[in-house]
Design a protein around this motif. Structure first.
Motif, PDB file in Angstrom:
ATOM      1  N   GLU A 268      39.793  30.056 109.655  1.00  9.99           N
ATOM      2  CA  GLU A 268      39.918  31.111 110.672  1.00  9.99           C
ATOM      3  C   GLU A 268      38.850  32.179 110.457  1.00  9.99           C
ATOM      4  OE1 GLU A 268      44.764  30.813 111.128  1.00  9.99           O
ATOM      5  OE2 GLU A 268      43.853  32.710 110.489  1.00  9.99           O
ATOM      6  N   THR A 269      38.709  32.598 109.207  1.00  4.65           N
ATOM      7  CA  THR A 269      37.716  33.625 108.884  1.00  4.65           C
ATOM      8  C   THR A 269      36.305  33.102 109.160  1.00  4.65           C
ATOM      9  OG1 THR A 269      39.192  34.250 107.122  1.00  4.65           O
ATOM     10  CG2 THR A 269      37.010  35.221 107.059  1.00  4.65           C
ATOM     11  N   TRP A 270      36.116  31.841 108.843  1.00  5.42           N
ATOM     12  CA  TRP A 270      34.810  31.206 109.047  1.00  5.42           C
ATOM     13  C   TRP A 270      34.396  31.261 110.521  1.00  5.42           C
ATOM     14  CZ3 TRP A 270      30.811  29.155 106.428  1.00  5.42           C
ATOM     15  CH2 TRP A 270      30.017  28.203 107.058  1.00  5.42           C
TER      16      TRP A 270
ATOM     17  N   VAL B 274      41.688  19.647 113.332  1.00 10.69           N
ATOM     18  CA  VAL B 274      40.633  19.571 112.328  1.00 10.69           C
ATOM     19  C   VAL B 274      40.853  18.376 111.403  1.00 10.69           C
ATOM     20  CG1 VAL B 274      39.631  20.734 110.325  1.00 10.69           C
ATOM     21  CG2 VAL B 274      40.166  22.048 112.381  1.00 10.69           C
ATOM     22  N   THR B 275      39.841  17.552 111.297  1.00 10.92           N
ATOM     23  CA  THR B 275      39.865  16.446 110.336  1.00 10.92           C
ATOM     24  C   THR B 275      39.026  16.862 109.128  1.00 10.92           C
ATOM     25  OG1 THR B 275      39.904  14.934 112.218  1.00 10.92           O
ATOM     26  CG2 THR B 275      39.427  13.968 110.064  1.00 10.92           C
ATOM     27  N   LEU B 276      39.670  16.822 107.963  1.00 11.22           N
ATOM     28  CA  LEU B 276      38.965  17.290 106.763  1.00 11.22           C
ATOM     29  C   LEU B 276      38.134  16.173 106.141  1.00 11.22           C
ATOM     30  CD1 LEU B 276      41.852  19.426 105.240  1.00 11.22           C
ATOM     31  CD2 LEU B 276      39.768  20.247 106.380  1.00 11.22           C
ATOM     32  N   MET B 277      37.171  16.573 105.340  1.00 10.06           N
ATOM     33  CA  MET B 277      36.375  15.610 104.575  1.00 10.06           C
ATOM     34  C   MET B 277      37.300  14.849 103.618  1.00 10.06           C
ATOM     35  SD  MET B 277      33.162  15.777 105.240  1.00 10.06           S
ATOM     36  CE  MET B 277      31.821  16.827 105.763  1.00 10.06           C
ATOM     37  N   LYS B 278      36.922  13.650 103.339  1.00  3.77           N
ATOM     38  CA  LYS B 278      37.711  12.840 102.399  1.00  3.77           C
ATOM     39  C   LYS B 278      37.931  13.594 101.083  1.00  3.77           C
ATOM     40  CE  LYS B 278      37.914   7.941 101.642  1.00  3.77           C
ATOM     41  NZ  LYS B 278      38.115   7.201 102.870  1.00  3.77           N
ATOM     42  N   GLY B 279      39.168  13.603 100.634  1.00  2.00           N
ATOM     43  CA  GLY B 279      39.455  14.222  99.341  1.00  2.00           C
ATOM     44  C   GLY B 279      39.773  15.709  99.414  1.00  2.00           C
ATOM     45  N   VAL B 280      39.566  16.348 100.597  1.00  2.00           N
ATOM     46  CA  VAL B 280      39.873  17.785 100.695  1.00  2.00           C
ATOM     47  C   VAL B 280      41.351  17.950 101.053  1.00  2.00           C
ATOM     48  CG1 VAL B 280      39.390  19.940 101.926  1.00  2.00           C
ATOM     49  CG2 VAL B 280      37.526  18.351 101.413  1.00  2.00           C
ATOM     50  N   GLU B 281      42.041  18.800 100.289  1.00  2.00           N
ATOM     51  CA  GLU B 281      43.476  19.025 100.507  1.00  2.00           C
ATOM     52  C   GLU B 281      43.710  19.993 101.670  1.00  2.00           C
ATOM     53  OE1 GLU B 281      46.633  18.165  99.123  1.00  2.00           O
ATOM     54  OE2 GLU B 281      45.284  16.477  98.666  1.00  2.00           O
ATOM     55  N   PRO B 282      44.563  19.650 102.623  1.00  2.00           N
ATOM     56  CA  PRO B 282      44.878  20.605 103.690  1.00  2.00           C
ATOM     57  C   PRO B 282      45.869  21.665 103.197  1.00  2.00           C
ATOM     58  CG  PRO B 282      46.054  18.536 104.034  1.00  2.00           C
ATOM     59  CD  PRO B 282      45.285  18.382 102.766  1.00  2.00           C
ATOM     60  N   THR B 283      45.410  22.857 102.941  1.00  2.00           N
ATOM     61  CA  THR B 283      46.305  23.910 102.440  1.00  2.00           C
ATOM     62  C   THR B 283      46.300  25.102 103.403  1.00  2.00           C
ATOM     63  OG1 THR B 283      44.491  24.971 101.273  1.00  2.00           O
ATOM     64  CG2 THR B 283      45.766  23.336 100.028  1.00  2.00           C
ATOM     65  N   ASP B 284      47.304  25.968 103.258  1.00  2.00           N
ATOM     66  CA  ASP B 284      47.350  27.185 104.085  1.00  2.00           C
ATOM     67  C   ASP B 284      46.147  28.073 103.796  1.00  2.00           C
ATOM     68  OD1 ASP B 284      49.556  26.467 105.414  1.00  2.00           O
ATOM     69  OD2 ASP B 284      50.952  27.712 104.241  1.00  2.00           O
ATOM     70  N   ASP B 285      45.741  28.025 102.533  1.00  2.00           N
ATOM     71  CA  ASP B 285      44.599  28.829 102.144  1.00  2.00           C
ATOM     72  C   ASP B 285      43.334  28.377 102.885  1.00  2.00           C
ATOM     73  OD1 ASP B 285      43.697  30.892 100.540  1.00  2.00           O
ATOM     74  OD2 ASP B 285      42.602  29.412  99.316  1.00  2.00           O
ATOM     75  N   LEU B 286      43.177  27.073 102.986  1.00  2.00           N
ATOM     76  CA  LEU B 286      42.013  26.532 103.693  1.00  2.00           C
ATOM     77  C   LEU B 286      42.080  26.883 105.184  1.00  2.00           C
ATOM     78  CD1 LEU B 286      39.425  24.886 103.764  1.00  2.00           C
ATOM     79  CD2 LEU B 286      40.792  22.800 103.910  1.00  2.00           C
TER      80      LEU B 286
END
Ligand code: WTA
Length: 653
Positions: free
Chosen positions: A584-586, A567-579
């Motif tokens: 996964e839920t999404w 997964v490549t995140l949008m610019k500025g989005v932090e890759p966290t365990d929460d995300l």
């Protein structure tokens, strides 16, 4: 002399007794006859059904590019529900058609006779008619594994409506897409679906789905648990209540052999699931014949296939094939491991099951719990085992054979697909010497060819490896994709002109046995469920934090294949365990729990060619932790992307 097409029959051992030899010769003799004169052979087989007007034409099929057309028994008429019910009621009304074993082991099982099956089916048929459902209309069925699922399928068949069963594990979005694609006017659901001690709120899922559907779609609700549900007057219909008031008699419609019986959506290599269409006469002939021959079905047997009616195995080998044969079918609402890992064997013992058909993923999950769960039960009623859905690894095969089959029962490893309607490659329980992990030899009428994936050339050597195609039609073959015949032609007949392409790779050994090696397209097989990687990717990119995603499979001990997402995140989005958890839920919400990612790896960039194509081959290797052999990476636009992915490869079980 052994013709190329009769490979596999060669495996007739000389040292077997004469009765086995006779069965062998008869079975493979029939195979030869089925290829030599399909019209004569399948004309004869059609007599196993009761026709209103028997067909005078048998096979009229073409795999030719631009003109793919498949018709069997085209001038015959029949009714599928009459074949599955009425003719057995006429001879033996009190025979048990369905033994229903509920999720809760303490709740009583139900024994439904053919007479009761007829009455319940007719009641639902009458309710459908009362609410305007006519021949050719589509009815979506979103039900748990309860007898009403079978009744509703047969009720549709009775009035000539086309059902589309949606697995109860699919999300509201997936359900809405299927209702809309098939332009259904009714969805039949239940209040709740208990399974493995947990409960899914099916009616509220349906409510959520219907927000995205036309206002004319009616919702019929089976009161299964009796739990509280939201009610929309004017749209919702209490099916349980209306059945009570409906007549148990409903005459059956005369349906053309080529009229559609059902649509079943399955994943392909593009994002949108395909509505595979099966018709009536050829499908039923094929489902009932394969059920009888491959599983050695005999009157008095108690047949149990652990699949869900939401998948094709449930259509062909819980409902249509066995009921057409007048079988007693066990229908199980629960899961193999609840309340404990002995549940399957409890049920086998309790109902004296004679044939048990399941999937490698279930066998592997039980194997992991230890053999004591099996060994502590009396399984002496069993005479045959089956496996379907994915290649079975020899370790699981041996465990199944040893502990469940007590080293003596045959294991029928049946290779087939939603699109094939019934078995394509599978052993005969007596005639075919087994090899663990091989689906063995083709069934009657099936002409497999192994093709070189890059040149498209047919590989003639007996021992060879390539992709699996089928050279000619069989009666159970899907006829089209709902609303998109072009896609049907392109998907199955476009790649290797003149052949039906299965999407699977395979090996053929020196005895002519086939060993399916798995999908060669972008389809995953997760716990025996087909998942398109593109479907999961489009779910991921629909999330506001995700810029890009690529999904591949990797070997998973229990599921066969696990879902690995880059997964490549949008610019500025932090890759966290929460995300990661959020994503996964999404995906669970977008598609359903079966699509939940096993691994999400953050990917600052994806390996692409200079023309922008994602190089999945490389992503697969990284997911498999096989990075020593990445192959040709010279076409990569930015090779450093790969180094980063390898360095940060996600740890996984
Ligand atoms: C795989 C399920 C190996 C295969 C009936 C196929 C198998 C896909 C086997 C179809 C088997 C099914 N051995 N692989 N015995 N049975 N498959 O449409 O990859 O849900 O293409 O139909 O499952 O899955 P589908």
């Amino acid at each position: 002399m052994l013709d190329n097409e009769l490979r596999g029959a060669a495996a007739a051992p000389d040292d077997v007794n004469s009765s086995v030899k006779a069965v062998h010769d008869a079975y493979y003799g029939n195979y030869a006859a089925s290829l030599a004169d399909p019209d004569a052979f399948w004309g004869e087989q059609a007599k196993r059904l009761t026709w209103i007007s028997p067909p005078t034409k048998v096979k009229n099929t073409s795999f030719a590019k631009g003109n793919v057309s498949i018709k069997w028994y085209e001038d015959g008429t029949l009714n599928v529900s009459a074949n599955c019910i009425d003719r057995h009621v006429a001879t033996d009304p009190e025979r048990v058609a369905i033994i229903w074993e509920p999720d809760n082991p303490k709740a009583p099982a139900r024994h439904i006779t053919y007479r009761e099956l007829l009455e319940e089916t007719c009641r639902i048929a009458n309710v459908l008619k009362k609410h305007g459902v006519k021949k050719g209309d589509r009815v979506v069925i979103y039900l748990p594994m309860i007898p009403e699922a079978a009744y509703t399928m047969l009720a549709c068949a009775r009035i000539g409506a086309i059902h589309s069963v949606v697995f109860a594990g699919f999300s509201p979005d997936s359900l809405a897409n299927r209702i809309n694609d098939s332009d259904a006017t009714v969805v039949v659901t239940a209040d709740f679906a208990p399974r493995g001690g947990r409960t899914t709120a099916l009616k509220s899922n349906t409510d959520a789905a219907l927000l995205h559907c036309s206002d004319r779609v009616k919702c019929m609700v089976v009161r299964h648990t009796g739990g509280q549900i939201h009610w929309t007057p004017g749209r919702d219909i209490d099916l349980t209540e209306e059945m009570r008031n409906a007549s148990p008699y409903c005459s059956y419609a005369e349906v053309g052999a080529e009229d559609p019986l059902f649509i079943l959506y399955t994943s392909g290599s593009t994002g949108k699931p395909k509505g595979v269409v099966h018709t009536s006469g050829g499908y039923l002939t094929y489902a009932s014949l394969t059920h009888e021959v491959c599983f050695d079905y005999k009157a008095g047997d108690v047949w149990w296939c652990t699949a869900d009616v939401g998948w094709v195995t449930g259509h062909s080998y819980i409902v249509y094939g066995p009921l057409a044969n007048g079988a007693t079918v066990l229908m199980f609402e629960g899961v193999p491991t609840w309340p404990d890992a002995g549940r399957f064997w409890d049920v086998v013992d309790k109902h004296k099951v004679t044939q048990f058909h399941s999937a490698p993923t279930a066998i592997r999950s039980l194997m992991a719990q230890g053999p004591e769960w099996v060994d502590s039960h009396d399984l002496s009623s069993l005479k045959l085992l089956g496996t379907v859905g994915e290649p079975i690894n020899p370790e699981a095969w041996n465990w199944y054979h040893q502990h469940v089959g007590k080293a003596k029962l045959p294991i029928i490893d049946a290779f087939w697909q939603t699109e094939t309607g019934g078995h394509m490659i599978c052993p005969h329980p007596v005639a075919t010497p087994l090899k663990p992990g091989s689906a063995t030899t083709p069934f009657w009428g099936v002409k497999p060819v192994v093709v070189d994936a890059s040149t498209g050339a047919v590989l003639e050597d007996t021992k060879t490896e390539g992709v699996l195609c089928i050279a000619d039609s069989w009666p159970g073959q899907a006829r089209t994709i709902w609303g998109d015949h072009q896609r049907y032609e392109d998907t199955y007949f476009g790649q290797y002109p003149g052949f039906y392409f299965t999407g699977d790779g395979c090996r053929r050994d020196e005895d002519g046995y086939y060993w399916i090696t798995g999908r060669v397209d972008d389809v995953l097989n997760v716990s025996g469920h087909r998942m398109g990687t593109a479907e999961i990717e489009s779910a991921l990119v629909a999330h506001e934090c995700v810029a890009e995603a690529a999904v591949v499979g990797y070997p998973h001990d229990i599921k066969g294949q696990g879902i690995y997402c880059y997964v490549t995140l949008m610019k500025g989005v932090e890759p966290t365990d929460d995300l990661r958890k959020q994503l996964e839920t999404w995906v669970r919400q977008e598609i359903g729990p079966i699509a939940k990612p096993d691994v999400i790896q953050w990917a600052p960039g994806l390996p692409k060619t200079r023309s922008g194509k994602i190089m999945r081959r490389i992503l697969r290797k990284i997911a498999e932790n096989d990075v020593g052999t990445l192959g040709d990476t010279s076409t990569l636009a930015d090779p450093s992307v790969v180094d980063d992915l390898i360095a940060n490869r996600a740890n996984r079980a």
